[in-house]
Design an enzyme around this catalytic site. Structure first.
Site, PDB file in Angstrom:
ATOM      1  N   HIS A 119      -2.652  -3.213  -3.258  1.00 46.87           N
ATOM      2  CA  HIS A 119      -3.989  -3.023  -2.700  1.00 46.87           C
ATOM      3  C   HIS A 119      -5.010  -2.866  -3.838  1.00 46.87           C
ATOM      4  CE1 HIS A 119      -6.524  -0.837   0.615  1.00 46.87           C
ATOM      5  NE2 HIS A 119      -6.994  -2.016   0.299  1.00 46.87           N
TER       6      HIS A 119
ATOM      7  N   GLU B 264       2.613  -0.860   4.542  1.00 49.02           N
ATOM      8  CA  GLU B 264       2.294   0.508   4.117  1.00 49.02           C
ATOM      9  C   GLU B 264       3.602   1.247   3.823  1.00 49.02           C
ATOM     10  OE1 GLU B 264      -0.423   2.234   3.569  1.00 49.02           O
ATOM     11  OE2 GLU B 264      -2.094   1.150   4.521  1.00 49.02           O
TER      12      GLU B 264
ATOM     13  N   ASP C 162      -3.671   2.318  -4.663  1.00 50.50           N
ATOM     14  CA  ASP C 162      -2.307   2.176  -4.140  1.00 50.50           C
ATOM     15  C   ASP C 162      -1.730   0.782  -4.397  1.00 50.50           C
ATOM     16  OD1 ASP C 162      -4.461   1.660  -2.208  1.00 50.50           O
ATOM     17  OD2 ASP C 162      -2.900   1.160  -0.777  1.00 50.50           O
TER      18      ASP C 162
ATOM     19  N   HIS D  14       0.834  -1.193   0.000  1.00 54.05           N
ATOM     20  CA  HIS D  14       0.000   0.000   0.000  1.00 54.05           C
ATOM     21  C   HIS D  14       0.877   1.254   0.000  1.00 54.05           C
ATOM     22  CE1 HIS D  14      -3.338  -2.445   1.957  1.00 54.05           C
ATOM     23  NE2 HIS D  14      -2.280  -3.109   2.355  1.00 54.05           N
ATOM     24  N   TYR D  15       0.285   2.405  -0.312  1.00 51.07           N
ATOM     25  CA  TYR D  15       0.886   3.671   0.094  1.00 51.07           C
ATOM     26  C   TYR D  15      -0.059   4.338   1.088  1.00 51.07           C
ATOM     27  CZ  TYR D  15      -1.941   5.975  -3.650  1.00 51.07           C
ATOM     28  OH  TYR D  15      -2.943   6.416  -4.474  1.00 51.07           O
ATOM     29  N   THR D  16       0.496   5.230   1.903  1.00 51.41           N
ATOM     30  CA  THR D  16      -0.299   5.829   2.980  1.00 51.41           C
ATOM     31  C   THR D  16      -1.103   7.040   2.526  1.00 51.41           C
ATOM     32  OG1 THR D  16       1.522   7.281   3.661  1.00 51.41           O
ATOM     33  CG2 THR D  16       1.388   5.089   4.709  1.00 51.41           C
TER      34      THR D  16
END
Length: 341
Positions: free
Chosen positions: A222, A174, A232, A110-112
């Protein structure tokens, strides 16, 4: 007369003795069975199991005695958790059973969409979490937020191939990244990832997938497992770099892709684009590869978003959600290389 009586008496005596002897011969006398010592049952020879180690009263078992080819693994990456029933003693005389495997079957990236400090706050203080957070502060630290043996709340409503609700079976990572902004035309413009940060991600992923024997088909974005909701880690996440340099994840073979592309372009690909049979075929291929997608035979919103998610991962040069000949060739090459088992 006396002689006659004597002979009769003698005859009766002989008959009586003979009858008693015959009676003795016919009498049933049960036999007492002879008790033989029991022979111990032969058991198949077993290799001695490695011992459970103990440190400060905490037990560990870190050796795999099962068959990795069957995706079985008896190693414990952490302490052994055991019941403590009142009045009874749980023993590990026969520990461990060979028939077991890991809960951790997927790894989701994921990215935040937040800076470092806010990422930490959200992932530790709110109703969302991940097992690890890879910062972007230039140090050599990676933050662990959730025990790998526990479920983190990072995937949400999700599906891949035959599995759903992937929080139950995955480890979530993440990555601090601000995500995307939308330009005047409505196109998503994504933020790049720092090279040093990607090296952290690669080292972390490599360690996790090696320990839990997670296959390439289960290392996902994700957006792969929730394509109608999530973007993401986006098209600038370097999946091909991870595949080429670290042997992480999936990628297609260029020669196979080119063969499918040549075939598509030689059969007037565009003329059949809106044919329901062709759309159904595209949806079937996406579903066969792994995406949770209904087969509607229409270019509906879910299908377009699924194609966009596919392009984020495997055709990042163009992520417009349109199934062009290039994207179609990539999809077919991947389905061929990573078939459902």
């Amino acid at each position: 007369m006396r002689k006659t009586l004597y002979i009769i008496g003698l005859s009766m005596a002989v008959f009586s003795c003979t009858s008693q002897q015959n009676a003795k011969k016919k009498q049933y006398i049960p036999k007492t069975p002879s008790v033989q010592p029991k022979t111990a049952m032969k058991t198949t020879s077993e290799k001695p199991k490695p011992k459970i180690t103990s440190e400060h009263g905490v037990e560990f078992f870190t050796t795999n005695i099962a068959n990795p080819a069957n995706n079985d693994n008896t190693a414990s990456y952490g302490s052994i958790v055991s019941a403590k029933p009142a009045g009874y003693k749980v023993v590990k005389t026969y520990f461990p059973a060979i028939a077991q495997n890991f809960r951790q079957r997927y790894l989701i990236l994921h990215y935040t969409a937040l800076p470092d400090d806010k990422s930490i706050t959200v992932l530790t203080q709110q109703a969302v979490s991940s097992h690890y957070l890879v910062n972007n502060t230039g140090d050599n630290e990676i933050y662990q937020l959730v025990d790998e043996n526990k479920r983190a709340y990072h995937a949400g409503v999700s599906a891949w191939r035959a599995d759903k609700n992937l929080n139950d079976t995955s480890i979530g990572i993440e990555i601090v990244n601000t995500g995307y902004i939308t330009d005047a035309s409505g196109k998503k413009i994504f933020a790049p990832f720092d090279d040093a940060q990607i090296k952290k991600v690669a080292a972390l992923v490599k360690d996790i997938v090696s320990r839990y024997q997670i296959p390439a088909t289960n290392i996902l974005a994700h957006s792969d497992i929730a394509p109608t909701r999530k973007q993401d880690p986006g098209p600038l996440f370097p999946w091909k770099k991870l595949y080429d340099e670290y042997q992480i994840g999936m990628w297609y073979d260029e020669a196979q892709k080119q063969g499918f592309y040549d075939l598509a372009t030689s059969t007037d690909f565009q003329s059949k684009y809106n044919d329901p049979a062709f759309i159904f075929n595209v949806q079937t291929q996406l579903q066969k590869f792994g995406y949770g997608l209904d087969l509607s035979g229409k270019w509906d919103d879910a299908t377009k978003k699924t194609i966009e998610a596919f392009q984020y991962h495997f055709r990042p040069e163009n992520y417009d959600g349109i199934m062009d000949a290039e994207t179609y060739a990539v999809l077919q090459a991947l389905v061929l290389k990573y078939p459902l088992k």
